[in-house]
Design an enzyme around this catalytic site. Structure first.
Site, mmCIF file in Angstrom:
data_model
loop_
_atom_site.group_PDB
_atom_site.id
_atom_site.type_symbol
_atom_site.label_atom_id
_atom_site.label_comp_id
_atom_site.label_asym_id
_atom_site.label_seq_id
_atom_site.Cartn_x
_atom_site.Cartn_y
_atom_site.Cartn_z
ATOM 1 C CB ILE A 139 -0.981 -0.014 1.190
ATOM 2 C CG1 ILE A 139 -2.003 1.097 1.017
ATOM 3 C CG2 ILE A 139 -0.275 0.047 2.528
ATOM 4 C CD1 ILE A 139 -3.277 0.881 1.806
ATOM 5 C CE1 TYR A 251 -14.121 11.084 5.067
ATOM 6 C CE2 TYR A 251 -14.000 11.069 2.667
ATOM 7 C CZ TYR A 251 -14.132 11.766 3.858
ATOM 8 O OH TYR A 251 -14.275 13.122 3.850
ATOM 9 C CD GLU A 260 -1.955 -0.208 9.056
ATOM 10 O OE1 GLU A 260 -0.763 0.098 8.894
ATOM 11 O OE2 GLU A 260 -2.897 0.385 8.481
ATOM 12 C CG LEU A 355 18.030 -8.381 32.383
ATOM 13 C CD1 LEU A 355 16.639 -9.010 32.454
ATOM 14 C CD2 LEU A 355 18.686 -8.388 33.759
ATOM 15 C CG HIS A 356 20.883 -11.194 26.489
ATOM 16 N ND1 HIS A 356 19.555 -10.987 26.778
ATOM 17 C CD2 HIS A 356 20.939 -12.397 25.848
ATOM 18 C CE1 HIS A 356 18.825 -11.994 26.319
ATOM 19 N NE2 HIS A 356 19.649 -12.869 25.769
ATOM 20 N N GLY A 382 0.780 4.570 12.466
ATOM 21 C CA GLY A 382 0.363 5.693 13.307
ATOM 22 C C GLY A 382 1.267 5.762 14.523
ATOM 23 C CD GLU A 385 5.064 10.668 19.440
ATOM 24 O OE1 GLU A 385 5.938 10.445 20.301
ATOM 25 O OE2 GLU A 385 4.947 9.980 18.397
#
Length: 397
Positions: A139, A251, A260, A355-356, A382, A385
């Site tokens: 898209i 729309y 999504e 932690l590794h 998106g 924010e």
């Protein structure tokens, strides 16, 4: 200092398991079959695909041949006509492996536009090929200088008789190199007020004269997922390639964002679970000062906090997924889930890498790749924010 764990004990993941009402034994059979397929056809090649910054089309064709692509498509177009739960399983397993995520994007986010708004002619022409993996989709919305403000796009489609002439440029297009069919957002009426009423979506085949791919863009993470620029120079397409009605593209895009963003949250959760499980295994095996680092109180507190966040996110997402399957409008709650779970995954990647220790900075450990990959999750679909803006607006602010 607390010492309640023992490295000789097997890792207990029971607290991270969940029972989901919308998943049936059939969904789990699908999952097991997909897991076996990925172990054979994806896992051995991940490093190669990461280096090449590309997942070959053959992988998607193999997925299609096994019935894993577009599970929701109706049988009359070659699909299995399955419910959304199968799309969830598809997304989770692809993201757990960390490769081929475009199969989920194409199947569960882009193809549904064609199912919902396409003509019968368009469906018969493209849907069977999407199901078989012969073509994947992309898209094309984002443009240079234009991010979330889709109404301000400058790519135009001027109608002349029975065709449109498209001119413009797109960027950050996922699957831009691999895709065979592009859903291109264009301005069919640049003078429309408000501007969003001038946006339409036109289907463009990769072999259309005037269409070309620009650079394959280098990214911080998700290297096996190609992202590219697209160029449209006097691209002539038939008016029959218009998706739905002219001027309704904005729309249509907004209408499908709920699914999504839900899937992005689900993907973020799946990656978080993988990171946490692998980190638990690592801290039990790794020794420092004569004892496993899982015995250190700081390690235990970090793991406990992440497990708690993960469990809370799981409960919220399962609740929202059930509502989405029922067709409920839950845009506000999904906006909450999208930003929160994506940000949780980003925080968790840093905590797990820490932690590794030094090994977390080495490419031989998967956490290094996960750390890079999850950085984009609070951005695409998106930004965090934008999600907070939606929530605030819907709260009446």
């Amino acid at each position: 200092m607390s010492n309640t764990t023992n490295s000789s004990k097997p890792v207990n993941y029971d607290l991270l398991k969940r029972e989901r009402a919308y998943l049936t034994p059939e969904h789990e059979m699908f999952r097991k079959s997909l897991q076996k397929f990925l172990e054979k056809e994806a896992v051995p090649y991940i490093e190669k695909w990461e280096e090449e910054m590309f997942t070959p089309r053959e992988f998607y064709e193999k997925m299609g041949a096994q019935g894993f692509l577009c599970p929701q498509v109706k049988s009359e177009y070659g699909g299995l006509e399955l419910d959304f739960g199968f799309n969830v399983v598809l997304a989770e397993e692809l993201f757990r492996v960390g490769v081929g995520t475009l199969a989920s994007t194409s199947s569960s986010i882009i193809v549904p536009y064609l199912e919902e708004y396409g003509t019968e002619e368009q469906k018969k022409k493209y849907l069977p090929k999407c199901v078989s993996g012969e073509i994947t989709t992309a898209i094309a919305m984002t443009e240079p200088g234009i991010g979330s403000d889709l109404a301000s796009m400058s790519t135009t489609a001027v109608r002349e008789s029975d065709h449109y002439i498209i001119n413009g440029q797109k960027t950050f297009i996922s699957n831009g190199i691999n895709a065979g069919l592009f859903f291109v957002a264009v301005k069919t009426d640049p003078k429309a007020k408000p501007a969003r009423k001038g946006v339409s979506i036109i289907l463009v085949d990769e072999n259309t004269p005037g269409f070309s791919r620009g650079r394959k863009l280098k990214k911080l993470g998700e290297h096996s997922k190609d992202v590219a620029e697209l160029i449209f120079e006097d691209v002539h397409v038939s008016v029959s390639n218009l998706l739905g009605a002219e001027g309704q593209g904005f729309y249509y895009l907004m209408d499908r964002l709920q699914q999504e963003r839900l899937l992005i949250a689900i993907n973020s959760l799946a990656v978080s679970e993988v990171m946490l499980k692998s980190t638990i295994s690592y801290v039990k095996e790794r020794h420092a000062f004569g004892k496993p680092i899982s015995s250190f109180q700081n390690t235990q507190f970090e793991i406990a906090e992440m497990a708690t966040e993960l469990s809370l996110a799981q409960t919220f997402l399962d609740h929202l997924t059930s509502k989405h399957i029922k067709g409920e409008n839950i845009v506000t709650q999904i906006s909450m889930a999208k930003w929160y779970v994506a940000e949780m995954a980003r925080r968790m990647s840093a905590r797990c890498l820490q932690l590794h220790g030094g090994y977390g900075f080495m490419e031989e450990y998967p956490i290094a790749r996960r750390y890079r990959d999850v950085a984009v999750m609070p951005i695409y679909g998106g930004t965090t924010e934008i999600m907070k803006n939606i929530i605030a607006k819907n709260l009446g602010l």
